[in-house]
Each structure stands twice: as structure tokens, then as C-alpha cells.
Scaffold this active site. Structure first.
Site, mmCIF file in Angstrom:
data_model
loop_
_atom_site.group_PDB
_atom_site.id
_atom_site.type_symbol
_atom_site.label_atom_id
_atom_site.label_comp_id
_atom_site.label_asym_id
_atom_site.label_seq_id
_atom_site.Cartn_x
_atom_site.Cartn_y
_atom_site.Cartn_z
ATOM 1 C CE1 TYR A 211 -3.760 2.353 0.291
ATOM 2 C CE2 TYR A 211 -2.458 3.375 2.035
ATOM 3 C CZ TYR A 211 -3.518 3.418 1.146
ATOM 4 O OH TYR A 211 -4.332 4.513 1.105
ATOM 5 C CG HIS B 278 -7.260 5.125 -1.109
ATOM 6 N ND1 HIS B 278 -6.620 4.190 -0.334
ATOM 7 C CD2 HIS B 278 -8.542 4.693 -1.256
ATOM 8 C CE1 HIS B 278 -7.482 3.234 -0.009
ATOM 9 N NE2 HIS B 278 -8.653 3.519 -0.555
#
Length: 182
Positions: free
Chosen positions: A102, A139
Site C-alpha cells: 500500500y 488512494h
């Protein structure tokens, strides 16, 4: 054929990239304070204490690491941080992956954008995590077209829009992007 303006920009990018280096953020109070300041300048959100505590605790571990990008071994002009975590449930994977990489932060100070610093940083990030988990996830705030373009050029695919991902930003939604085969 390159015009003189294009040649000047290409030359400026090469000059900057030759002067860049990486330094892994240590768990020292000074490094964490500096990382907070850099992040506050680059990103429109402020990260909670837990974010910095986790980075400080795992500073030597590839599983959760932040990196300073230095110009002339002195001025911090960018930073990125990544961690290993479970893949989001919406991601279909051929292999049953138990971990993904991530990308928590990835940013360059405004005055150094469009000079190839992000490209240089991306190559370093990939060098650190290449062959890692097989899947990268991140994101991006809805409406941040330059960031979306940057990641799509590097093989990321938009998966879903996560409503109200950011509590203190407008718009509050984020696009979840993934990239297979690190």
C-alpha cells in the site's frame, strides 16, 4: 524534433535528477518531526500521530517505511511511504494474495513538480518493492487529475470510488487504484 524550449526542460530535468538521492527515515524524533513538516507542506491532509508512530517503530523494516528525497544531499524535496497490508476485498486476484504493497504517501514539493522528480522517486520505490507482494494499492483524491494521470501511466487501474475517504477535504471521495505484478 525538439524545440529549444523542450531541450531546455529536458536539460533541467536531467540536471535535477543527477542531484537527487534517497535517505530512509529513521525512527529518530528529528526525522519524524521533519517528515511531519514535509508532509504538511506537500499533502492537503494532516496525518495522525499513529501514522508517524508506526513509521518510527518499523523504520528499518521494508514492511513499513518512509523515504526522504534529497536535492544535493541537503534539501528534502519529496517523500514516499509504503506498508504491507491485506489486499482490499474488492480486488480480484488470480492468485490468492495475502499481502499487498500500500502506497501511503508519494509527493514532491510544488516547485519541483514536472521536473522528473516523481519519475525518479517512482523508480526508487519500485526498486525497493520490486518482486514484493505482486499487487500495489493506493488512494487518490477525486479530482486530482495530475496524480491519476501519473499513476495510470505506471500501470494503475481505477477500481472504485470510496465515498467520504477523506474527512476534512473537499471533495471527500478517493479513487482506489491497483497495479498488478510489481
Amino acid at each position: 524534433m525538439l524545440r529549444s524550449h523542450d531541450t531546455c526542460i529536458t536539460s533541467q530535468k536531467q540536471s535535477i535528477q543527477e542531484r537527487l538521492s534517497c535517505r530512509i527515515v529513521t525512527g529518530s524524533d528529528q526525522d519524524i518531526r521533519t517528515l511531519r513538516q514535509v508532509n504538511a507542506t506537500i499533502f492537503p491532509i494532516s496525518y495522525h500521530d499513529k501514522f508517524y508512530k508506526d513509521l518510527g517503530a518499523a523504520c528499518g523494516d521494508l514492511a513499513c517505511r518512509a523515504v526522504f528525497i534529497l536535492l544535493d544531499d541537503r534539501d528534502i524535496i519529496g517523500t514516499f511511504s509504503c506498508r504491507f497490508e491485506s489486499p482490499p476485498p474488492i480486488v480480484d486476484t488470480a492468485e490468492s494474495l495475502t499481502t499487498c504493497t500500500y502506497v501511503m504517501t508519494f509527493g514532491v514539493l510544488a516547485k519541483y513538480r514536472l521536473l522528473g522528480v516523481g519519475e525518479w522517486m517512482w523508480e526508487r520505490l519500485m526498486g525497493m518493492y520490486e518482486g514484493g507482494t505482486g499487487l500495489m494499492v493506493l488512494h487518490v483524491q477525486v479530482g486530482n487529475s495530475s496524480a491519476l494521470r501519473f499513476y495510470k501511466r505506471r500501470g494503475f487501474v481505477e477500481r472504485i470510488v470510496v465515498k467520504d475517504y477523506y474527512r476534512r477535504l473537499t471533495p471527500p471521495d478517493a479513487v482506489l487504484l491497483t497495479r498488478n505484478s510489481i
